[in-house]
Motif scaffolding. Structure first.
Motif, mmCIF file in Angstrom:
data_model
loop_
_atom_site.group_PDB
_atom_site.id
_atom_site.type_symbol
_atom_site.label_atom_id
_atom_site.label_comp_id
_atom_site.label_asym_id
_atom_site.label_seq_id
_atom_site.Cartn_x
_atom_site.Cartn_y
_atom_site.Cartn_z
ATOM 1 N N ALA A 42 -0.693 25.947 51.058
ATOM 2 C CA ALA A 42 -1.031 24.284 50.951
ATOM 3 C C ALA A 42 -1.139 23.919 52.352
ATOM 4 O O ALA A 42 -1.491 22.780 52.548
ATOM 5 N N GLY A 43 -0.513 24.604 53.393
ATOM 6 C CA GLY A 43 -0.893 24.116 54.622
ATOM 7 C C GLY A 43 0.479 23.902 55.649
ATOM 8 O O GLY A 43 0.382 23.979 56.844
ATOM 9 N N ALA A 44 1.786 24.172 55.074
ATOM 10 C CA ALA A 44 2.762 24.118 55.709
ATOM 11 C C ALA A 44 2.950 25.498 56.780
ATOM 12 O O ALA A 44 2.330 26.535 56.484
ATOM 13 N N PRO A 45 3.248 25.205 57.812
ATOM 14 C CA PRO A 45 3.345 26.505 58.745
ATOM 15 C C PRO A 45 4.514 27.496 58.609
ATOM 16 O O PRO A 45 5.401 26.989 58.166
ATOM 17 N N ALA A 46 4.381 28.753 58.706
ATOM 18 C CA ALA A 46 5.361 29.511 58.233
ATOM 19 C C ALA A 46 6.089 29.649 59.423
ATOM 20 O O ALA A 46 5.711 29.838 60.793
ATOM 21 N N PRO A 47 7.769 29.435 59.303
ATOM 22 C CA PRO A 47 8.422 29.528 60.409
ATOM 23 C C PRO A 47 8.819 30.552 61.204
ATOM 24 O O PRO A 47 9.311 30.805 62.312
ATOM 25 N N THR A 48 8.646 31.795 60.396
ATOM 26 C CA THR A 48 8.656 33.201 61.007
ATOM 27 C C THR A 48 7.612 34.223 60.771
ATOM 28 O O THR A 48 6.814 33.829 59.834
ATOM 29 N N CYS A 49 7.618 35.323 61.434
ATOM 30 C CA CYS A 49 6.672 36.103 61.132
ATOM 31 C C CYS A 49 6.710 36.727 59.742
ATOM 32 O O CYS A 49 5.891 37.136 59.000
ATOM 33 N N GLU A 50 8.118 36.813 59.394
ATOM 34 C CA GLU A 50 8.351 37.614 58.099
ATOM 35 C C GLU A 50 7.809 36.552 57.060
ATOM 36 O O GLU A 50 7.175 36.999 55.747
ATOM 37 N N ALA A 51 8.036 35.425 57.208
ATOM 38 C CA ALA A 51 7.527 34.274 56.149
ATOM 39 C C ALA A 51 5.749 34.472 56.055
ATOM 40 O O ALA A 51 5.379 34.303 54.912
ATOM 41 N N LEU A 52 5.418 34.371 57.035
ATOM 42 C CA LEU A 52 3.846 34.734 57.268
ATOM 43 C C LEU A 52 3.404 35.956 56.624
ATOM 44 O O LEU A 52 2.776 35.813 55.815
ATOM 45 N N PHE A 130 2.699 40.107 64.783
ATOM 46 C CA PHE A 130 2.257 38.836 64.758
ATOM 47 C C PHE A 130 2.536 38.018 65.977
ATOM 48 O O PHE A 130 3.643 38.594 66.940
ATOM 49 N N VAL A 131 1.919 37.262 66.539
ATOM 50 C CA VAL A 131 1.755 36.457 67.633
ATOM 51 C C VAL A 131 1.935 35.012 67.248
ATOM 52 O O VAL A 131 1.178 34.484 66.387
ATOM 53 N N ARG A 132 2.162 34.112 68.398
ATOM 54 C CA ARG A 132 1.951 32.694 68.321
ATOM 55 C C ARG A 132 0.660 32.489 68.718
ATOM 56 O O ARG A 132 0.354 32.791 69.955
ATOM 57 N N TYR A 133 0.112 31.664 68.110
ATOM 58 C CA TYR A 133 -1.339 31.394 68.492
ATOM 59 C C TYR A 133 -1.482 29.742 68.356
ATOM 60 O O TYR A 133 -1.220 29.216 67.142
ATOM 61 N N GLU A 134 -1.761 28.963 69.378
ATOM 62 C CA GLU A 134 -1.668 27.569 69.461
ATOM 63 C C GLU A 134 -0.411 26.993 68.407
ATOM 64 O O GLU A 134 -0.673 26.100 67.715
ATOM 65 N N GLY A 135 0.446 27.646 68.980
ATOM 66 C CA GLY A 135 1.969 27.067 68.128
ATOM 67 C C GLY A 135 2.273 27.600 66.794
ATOM 68 O O GLY A 135 3.361 27.442 66.322
ATOM 69 N N ALA A 136 1.395 28.497 66.025
ATOM 70 C CA ALA A 136 1.683 28.752 64.815
ATOM 71 C C ALA A 136 1.498 30.400 64.811
ATOM 72 O O ALA A 136 0.975 31.211 65.590
ATOM 73 N N TRP A 137 2.543 31.128 63.959
ATOM 74 C CA TRP A 137 2.262 32.491 63.770
ATOM 75 C C TRP A 137 1.147 32.882 63.099
ATOM 76 O O TRP A 137 0.646 32.335 62.070
ATOM 77 N N VAL A 138 0.648 34.037 63.496
ATOM 78 C CA VAL A 138 -0.867 34.503 63.245
ATOM 79 C C VAL A 138 -0.579 36.129 62.981
ATOM 80 O O VAL A 138 -0.004 36.673 64.001
ATOM 81 N N TYR A 139 -1.275 36.637 62.045
ATOM 82 C CA TYR A 139 -1.246 38.022 61.902
ATOM 83 C C TYR A 139 -2.400 38.587 63.125
ATOM 84 O O TYR A 139 -3.343 38.174 63.283
ATOM 85 N N GLU A 140 -1.751 39.462 64.149
ATOM 86 C CA GLU A 140 -2.734 40.033 64.994
ATOM 87 C C GLU A 140 -3.367 41.323 64.464
ATOM 88 O O GLU A 140 -4.505 41.437 64.555
ATOM 89 N N THR A 141 -2.592 42.364 64.248
ATOM 90 C CA THR A 141 -3.033 43.641 64.168
ATOM 91 C C THR A 141 -2.004 44.690 63.572
ATOM 92 O O THR A 141 -0.747 44.243 63.649
ATOM 93 N N ALA A 142 -2.407 45.851 62.852
ATOM 94 C CA ALA A 142 -1.406 46.861 62.423
ATOM 95 C C ALA A 142 -0.928 47.756 63.443
ATOM 96 O O ALA A 142 -1.958 47.975 64.443
ATOM 97 N N VAL A 143 0.195 47.906 63.815
ATOM 98 C CA VAL A 143 0.693 48.538 64.928
ATOM 99 C C VAL A 143 0.437 50.076 64.532
ATOM 100 O O VAL A 143 0.271 50.864 65.086
ATOM 101 N N PHE A 144 0.830 50.450 63.330
ATOM 102 C CA PHE A 144 0.843 51.637 62.633
ATOM 103 C C PHE A 144 0.368 51.506 61.211
ATOM 104 O O PHE A 144 1.111 50.462 60.743
ATOM 105 N N ALA A 145 -0.104 52.260 60.533
ATOM 106 C CA ALA A 145 -0.282 52.255 58.891
ATOM 107 C C ALA A 145 -0.272 53.771 58.496
ATOM 108 O O ALA A 145 -0.694 54.558 59.299
#
Length: 146
Positions: A42-52, A130-145
């Motif tokens: 709904a729009g709240a920012p995820a506080p951690t990469c695990e929450a994201l 995950f990285v911070r982008y413009e202050g918010a956590w975002v998914y960047e890439t898979a390190v391995f799968a």
């Protein structure tokens, strides 16, 4: 006058599970969807990469492609996300989290997500970065799968 040939019909995919605000959150935490991942959708920012990570898993469950694209780093985000209508996500297991708190700018989450597709059970095993982008956590890439 036109002539049509009958094409074999593919069976319709079963409907996506109905998730309501009061439903248990599909991410596996002991909260309702509204109190857990639904608030991030709904729009709240995820506080951690695990929450994201958990909220992105839930977005796959409820087929919220808009949320998935919004929380994907723009340098790696696909232009379009086409989810398989026959795929059903059935469970998430967080195996390891490194960094990714309010005090970090990067983090990883290693997880296993169970699903069925075409009637076959399978699992996605991934270490996501995950990285911070413009202050918010975002998914960047898979390190391995695997």
């Amino acid at each position: 006058m036109s002539r049509r040939t009958a094409r074999p019909r593919r069976p319709a995919a079963p409907p996506a599970p109905r998730i309501t605000a009061a439903s248990p959150c599909p991410c596996g935490l002991p909260s309702s969807y509204a109190e857990c991942c639904g608030r991030f959708h709904a729009g709240a920012p995820a506080p951690t990469c695990e929450a994201l990570m958990r909220s992105r898993y839930c977005a796959f469950v409820v087929r919220d492609t808009g949320y998935l694209l919004r929380t994907w780093h723009p340098d790696h985000r696909p232009a379009v996300l086409d989810l398989d209508p026959e795929q059903r996500w059935e469970g998430l297991e967080i195996l390891e989290t490194t960094q990714g708190t309010a005090f970090h700018t990067t983090g990883t989450v290693t997880f296993r997500a169970r699903f069925t597709a075409g009637g076959q059970a399978d699992a996605l095993y991934e270490k996501s970065r995950f990285v911070r982008y413009e202050g918010a956590w975002v998914y960047e890439t898979a390190v391995f799968a695997g």
